[in-house]
Design a protein around this motif. Structure first.
Motif, PDB file in Angstrom:
ATOM      1  N   THR A 136       7.420   8.254 -16.128  1.00 19.62           N
ATOM      2  CA  THR A 136       6.233   8.691 -16.854  1.00 19.62           C
ATOM      3  C   THR A 136       6.209   8.059 -18.230  1.00 19.62           C
ATOM      4  OG1 THR A 136       5.000  10.600 -17.676  1.00 19.62           O
ATOM      5  CG2 THR A 136       7.389  10.757 -17.741  1.00 19.62           C
ATOM      6  N   SER A 137       5.025   7.750 -18.678  1.00 25.57           N
ATOM      7  CA  SER A 137       4.827   7.160 -19.994  1.00 25.57           C
ATOM      8  C   SER A 137       3.465   7.593 -20.501  1.00 25.57           C
ATOM      9  CB  SER A 137       4.909   5.628 -19.919  1.00 25.57           C
ATOM     10  OG  SER A 137       4.483   5.046 -21.135  1.00 25.57           O
ATOM     11  N   GLU A 138       3.392   7.912 -21.781  1.00 21.89           N
ATOM     12  CA  GLU A 138       2.118   8.343 -22.350  1.00 21.89           C
ATOM     13  C   GLU A 138       1.087   7.215 -22.326  1.00 21.89           C
ATOM     14  OE1 GLU A 138       2.587  10.051 -26.162  1.00 21.89           O
ATOM     15  OE2 GLU A 138       3.896  11.678 -25.479  1.00 21.89           O
ATOM     16  N   LYS A 139       1.568   5.973 -22.344  1.00 21.39           N
ATOM     17  CA  LYS A 139       0.638   4.842 -22.338  1.00 21.39           C
ATOM     18  C   LYS A 139       0.325   4.365 -20.927  1.00 21.39           C
ATOM     19  CE  LYS A 139       2.037   3.068 -26.881  1.00 21.39           C
ATOM     20  NZ  LYS A 139       2.574   1.896 -27.614  1.00 21.39           N
ATOM     21  N   GLU A 140       1.328   4.358 -20.055  1.00 23.97           N
ATOM     22  CA  GLU A 140       1.162   3.762 -18.733  1.00 23.97           C
ATOM     23  C   GLU A 140       0.913   4.781 -17.630  1.00 23.97           C
ATOM     24  OE1 GLU A 140       4.506   1.329 -17.987  1.00 23.97           O
ATOM     25  OE2 GLU A 140       4.197   0.035 -19.740  1.00 23.97           O
ATOM     26  N   GLY A 141       0.955   6.059 -17.937  1.00 22.39           N
ATOM     27  CA  GLY A 141       0.713   7.067 -16.920  1.00 22.39           C
ATOM     28  C   GLY A 141       1.975   7.428 -16.161  1.00 22.39           C
ATOM     29  N   THR A 142       1.790   7.916 -14.946  1.00 24.42           N
ATOM     30  CA  THR A 142       2.900   8.420 -14.137  1.00 24.42           C
ATOM     31  C   THR A 142       2.982   7.644 -12.830  1.00 24.42           C
ATOM     32  OG1 THR A 142       2.580  10.619 -15.070  1.00 24.42           O
ATOM     33  CG2 THR A 142       3.892  10.474 -13.063  1.00 24.42           C
ATOM     34  N   ALA A 143       4.210   7.308 -12.428  1.00 22.16           N
ATOM     35  CA  ALA A 143       4.415   6.563 -11.183  1.00 22.16           C
ATOM     36  C   ALA A 143       5.516   7.222 -10.371  1.00 22.16           C
ATOM     37  CB  ALA A 143       4.775   5.111 -11.478  1.00 22.16           C
ATOM     38  N   ALA A 144       5.204   7.488  -9.096  1.00 21.03           N
ATOM     39  CA  ALA A 144       6.213   7.950  -8.146  1.00 21.03           C
ATOM     40  C   ALA A 144       6.629   6.746  -7.316  1.00 21.03           C
ATOM     41  CB  ALA A 144       5.650   9.054  -7.257  1.00 21.03           C
ATOM     42  N   LYS A 145       7.906   6.376  -7.395  1.00 19.27           N
ATOM     43  CA  LYS A 145       8.383   5.154  -6.754  1.00 19.27           C
ATOM     44  C   LYS A 145       9.324   5.497  -5.607  1.00 19.27           C
ATOM     45  CE  LYS A 145       8.046   2.428 -11.001  1.00 19.27           C
ATOM     46  NZ  LYS A 145       8.785   1.580 -11.971  1.00 19.27           N
ATOM     47  N   LEU A 146       9.019   4.927  -4.450  1.00 19.79           N
ATOM     48  CA  LEU A 146       9.857   5.083  -3.263  1.00 19.79           C
ATOM     49  C   LEU A 146      10.465   3.727  -2.945  1.00 19.79           C
ATOM     50  CD1 LEU A 146      10.729   7.053  -0.991  1.00 19.79           C
ATOM     51  CD2 LEU A 146       8.764   6.235   0.315  1.00 19.79           C
ATOM     52  N   PRO A 148     -10.370   9.396  -0.336  1.00 18.17           N
ATOM     53  CA  PRO A 148     -11.153   8.155  -0.488  1.00 18.17           C
ATOM     54  C   PRO A 148     -11.153   7.597  -1.905  1.00 18.17           C
ATOM     55  CG  PRO A 148     -12.601  10.068  -0.260  1.00 18.17           C
ATOM     56  CD  PRO A 148     -11.216  10.550   0.010  1.00 18.17           C
ATOM     57  N   GLY A 149     -10.771   8.376  -2.884  1.00 17.80           N
ATOM     58  CA  GLY A 149     -10.834   7.895  -4.260  1.00 17.80           C
ATOM     59  C   GLY A 149      -9.671   7.018  -4.672  1.00 17.80           C
ATOM     60  N   ILE A 150      -8.655   6.863  -3.831  1.00 17.67           N
ATOM     61  CA  ILE A 150      -7.474   6.096  -4.235  1.00 17.67           C
ATOM     62  C   ILE A 150      -7.696   4.606  -3.996  1.00 17.67           C
ATOM     63  CG2 ILE A 150      -5.988   8.052  -3.684  1.00 17.67           C
ATOM     64  CD1 ILE A 150      -5.075   6.561  -1.191  1.00 17.67           C
ATOM     65  N   GLU A 151      -6.976   3.796  -4.752  1.00 16.90           N
ATOM     66  CA  GLU A 151      -6.980   2.344  -4.573  1.00 16.90           C
ATOM     67  C   GLU A 151      -5.713   1.960  -3.820  1.00 16.90           C
ATOM     68  OE1 GLU A 151      -6.878  -1.751  -7.280  1.00 16.90           O
ATOM     69  OE2 GLU A 151      -7.200   0.214  -8.214  1.00 16.90           O
ATOM     70  N   LEU A 152      -5.847   1.114  -2.808  1.00 19.97           N
ATOM     71  CA  LEU A 152      -4.722   0.811  -1.924  1.00 19.97           C
ATOM     72  C   LEU A 152      -4.467  -0.687  -1.858  1.00 19.97           C
ATOM     73  CD1 LEU A 152      -2.620   1.685   0.203  1.00 19.97           C
ATOM     74  CD2 LEU A 152      -4.441   1.552   1.925  1.00 19.97           C
ATOM     75  N   GLU A 153      -3.193  -1.070  -2.013  1.00 24.99           N
ATOM     76  CA  GLU A 153      -2.742  -2.450  -1.811  1.00 24.99           C
ATOM     77  C   GLU A 153      -1.455  -2.400  -0.997  1.00 24.99           C
ATOM     78  OE1 GLU A 153      -2.214  -4.583  -5.396  1.00 24.99           O
ATOM     79  OE2 GLU A 153      -4.293  -4.330  -6.092  1.00 24.99           O
ATOM     80  N   ALA A 154      -1.504  -2.927   0.217  1.00 25.32           N
ATOM     81  CA  ALA A 154      -0.338  -2.885   1.104  1.00 25.32           C
ATOM     82  C   ALA A 154       0.015  -4.299   1.544  1.00 25.32           C
ATOM     83  CB  ALA A 154      -0.615  -1.999   2.312  1.00 25.32           C
ATOM     84  N   ASP A 155       1.170  -4.794   1.109  1.00 25.77           N
ATOM     85  CA  ASP A 155       1.661  -6.115   1.495  1.00 25.77           C
ATOM     86  C   ASP A 155       2.835  -5.997   2.457  1.00 25.77           C
ATOM     87  OD1 ASP A 155      -0.200  -7.291  -0.188  1.00 25.77           O
ATOM     88  OD2 ASP A 155       1.159  -7.213  -1.912  1.00 25.77           O
ATOM     89  N   ILE A 156       2.862  -4.957   3.222  1.00 24.13           N
ATOM     90  CA  ILE A 156       3.942  -4.720   4.175  1.00 24.13           C
ATOM     91  C   ILE A 156       3.326  -4.167   5.450  1.00 24.13           C
ATOM     92  CG2 ILE A 156       4.339  -2.425   3.206  1.00 24.13           C
ATOM     93  CD1 ILE A 156       7.231  -2.644   3.967  1.00 24.13           C
ATOM     94  N   LYS A 165      -3.530   4.769  -7.734  1.00 25.09           N
ATOM     95  CA  LYS A 165      -3.355   3.485  -7.062  1.00 25.09           C
ATOM     96  C   LYS A 165      -2.062   3.516  -6.265  1.00 25.09           C
ATOM     97  CE  LYS A 165      -3.091  -1.514  -7.865  1.00 25.09           C
ATOM     98  NZ  LYS A 165      -3.113  -2.594  -8.884  1.00 25.09           N
ATOM     99  N   VAL A 166      -2.149   3.095  -4.995  1.00 27.21           N
ATOM    100  CA  VAL A 166      -0.991   3.066  -4.109  1.00 27.21           C
ATOM    101  C   VAL A 166      -0.701   1.620  -3.749  1.00 27.21           C
ATOM    102  CG1 VAL A 166      -0.003   3.854  -1.931  1.00 27.21           C
ATOM    103  CG2 VAL A 166      -1.597   5.330  -3.180  1.00 27.21           C
ATOM    104  N   THR A 167       0.515   1.170  -4.026  1.00 23.59           N
ATOM    105  CA  THR A 167       0.932  -0.184  -3.668  1.00 23.59           C
ATOM    106  C   THR A 167       2.189  -0.102  -2.818  1.00 23.59           C
ATOM    107  OG1 THR A 167       2.224  -0.390  -5.704  1.00 23.59           O
ATOM    108  CG2 THR A 167      -0.047  -1.191  -5.760  1.00 23.59           C
ATOM    109  N   ALA A 168       2.276  -0.995  -1.821  1.00 22.97           N
ATOM    110  CA  ALA A 168       3.440  -1.025  -0.935  1.00 22.97           C
ATOM    111  C   ALA A 168       3.810  -2.474  -0.667  1.00 22.97           C
ATOM    112  CB  ALA A 168       3.149  -0.293   0.371  1.00 22.97           C
ATOM    113  N   LEU A 183       7.395   1.529  -2.257  1.00 19.30           N
ATOM    114  CA  LEU A 183       6.032   2.030  -2.379  1.00 19.30           C
ATOM    115  C   LEU A 183       5.898   2.752  -3.711  1.00 19.30           C
ATOM    116  CD1 LEU A 183       3.774   3.633   0.238  1.00 19.30           C
ATOM    117  CD2 LEU A 183       4.332   5.017  -1.765  1.00 19.30           C
ATOM    118  N   CYS A 184       4.748   2.558  -4.362  1.00 17.84           N
ATOM    119  CA  CYS A 184       4.516   3.181  -5.664  1.00 17.84           C
ATOM    120  C   CYS A 184       3.164   3.878  -5.651  1.00 17.84           C
ATOM    121  CB  CYS A 184       4.566   2.132  -6.779  1.00 17.84           C
ATOM    122  SG  CYS A 184       4.203   2.798  -8.422  1.00 17.84           S
ATOM    123  N   VAL A 185       3.168   5.140  -6.066  1.00 16.42           N
ATOM    124  CA  VAL A 185       1.929   5.903  -6.227  1.00 16.42           C
ATOM    125  C   VAL A 185       1.757   6.141  -7.724  1.00 16.42           C
ATOM    126  CG1 VAL A 185       0.692   8.014  -5.676  1.00 16.42           C
ATOM    127  CG2 VAL A 185       2.219   6.994  -3.979  1.00 16.42           C
TER     128      VAL A 185
END
Length: 374
Positions: free
Chosen positions: A345-355, A259-267, A296-299, A304-306
């Motif tokens: 990964t970036s020290e300023k922008e954090g980490t992103a797993a991209k599918l 429940p703690g994640i933020e979700l944006e799905a445009d697909i 944050k999860v966006t699709a 898709l990016c986590v």
């Protein structure tokens, strides 16, 4: 040392022995063939010289010594030394050796170089014409030495390449076994500990319920491990059926789990195998949640990016690759769907797993095709 590493050393050592036996056998066979050809050529050359000397002796009369000496000088420039005796008369002596080996032919060291010698007798009138032929074959031995060292270098290169491939293959085969054992050890330890606690008998009903709850949780964890193994087996076999998946609904369901994640799905939908896709998404989200920070999860139609806000230090960046138990599954599932999974990964922008879905299409039926997304 781990068992698989011992197996690697034994297998690699056996392979090295086989490689060098094969290479040196080839070099030895080549040496014998080349040497046989060299001896035959030298024998033919000596026979030609013998015929020429007989002709000179029969036709030249008193100039035989001069002609044979001239002939011997010319052969000496080509690396061939001649010793010719006509009865007790020495016509030419280019071989400064007191004790010449007996025998039809052989090998000796003369002047610090390898030579092939041939002893021959020919009848000329009432006397015997004795010929000693000695050819410098040092270049031949030097060539064979170069072949030997070349074979040794080739063996090192072959063994190095195959050794790296063998090590990587055996590590890839045995690594999941170690990871699975690690994954199973924790819930098994929990089950064993709480079962022993219940067996003590002198506990309250509340404690008994708590212990039973922990056992059920550990059993559920073991079930998840087994399910992941079955999923990996299906991925390896490749016997899958792709169908349209409501990706937005699947992400909403995962949001209820996390429940703690933020979700944006445009697909709305994608093509894929539902169980594998859910496993892939759950692993990606679970890894991000366990890493800490905001997730944050966006699709969209591209992929898709986590993302999570945790920055990873450069020395920890290697853990983002497909080295974990869950990440290995993610990579396999993405590959079989012809998707791309990468980590930034970036020290300023954090980490992103991209599918990344990609633009390829997959066939759903003999007469219909459906794109990956819509």
């Amino acid at each position: 040392m781990q068992l698989w590493k011992k197996n690697f050393l034994v297998t690699f050592s056996f392979f090295v022995i086989v490689v060098y036996i094969c290479l040196f056998t080839m070099v030895s066979v080549s040496f014998r063939n080349d040497l046989g050809y060299l001896v035959k050529r030298a024998s033919d050359s000596e026979q030609g010289i013998a015929y020429a000397l007989q002709s000179i002796q029969e036709l030249d009369g008193g100039h035989i010594r001069t002609d044979i000496s001239y002939m011997a000088n010319r052969y000496e420039k080509a690396g061939i030394l001649l010793d010719v005796r006509y009865g007790d008369i020495t016509l030419t002596d280019k071989i400064a050796m007191d004790d010449m080996p007996e025998g039809r032919f052989g090998f000796l060291t003369y002047g610090g170089r390898k030579h092939l010698y041939i002893n021959d007798d020919a009848t000329s009138g009432s006397r015997r014409l004795k010929i000693t032929y000695m050819e410098n074959i040092q270049p031949f031995y030097e060539l064979q030495n170069r072949k030997f060292y070349g074979a040794a270098a080739a063996g090192i290169l072959i063994c190095a390449v195959i050794g790296v491939m063998l090590y990587a293959t055996m590590k890839r085969i045995f690594r999941p076994v170690n990871q699975i054992a690690h994954e199973l050890r924790t819930p098994l330890t929990g089950i064993q500990g709480y079962a022993q606690y219940i067996m003590m008998g002198n506990i309250t009903e509340e404690d008994r319920f708590f212990a039973a709850k922990q056992i059920v949780g550990s059993a559920r964890s073991m079930k998840d491990v087994v399910d992941n193994l079955l999923i990996m087996g299906n991925v390896k076999e490749g016997a899958l059926s792709f169908v349209p998946i409501d990706i937005r609904d699947m992400l909403e369901d995962l949001k209820r789990t996390y429940p703690g994640i933020e979700l944006e799905a445009d697909i709305q939908s994608i093509n894929g195998e539902p169980t594998l896709v859910r496993c892939l998404l759950e692993n990606m989200i679970s890894n991000a949640v366990h890493a800490g920070g905001d997730v944050k999860v966006t699709a969209d139609a591209e992929g898709l990016c986590v993302w999570n806000g945790v920055s990873i230090r450069p020395r920890e960046e290697a853990v983002l690759g497909p080295h974990g138990y869950g990440l290995a599954i993610c990579q396999d599932i993405a590959r079989i769907h012809r998707w791309k999974l990468k980590y930034d990964t970036s020290e300023k922008e954090g980490t992103a797993a991209k599918l990344i879905w990609g633009s390829a299409k997959t066939r759903l039926a003999p007469s219909a095709e459906m794109p990956y997304t819509k």
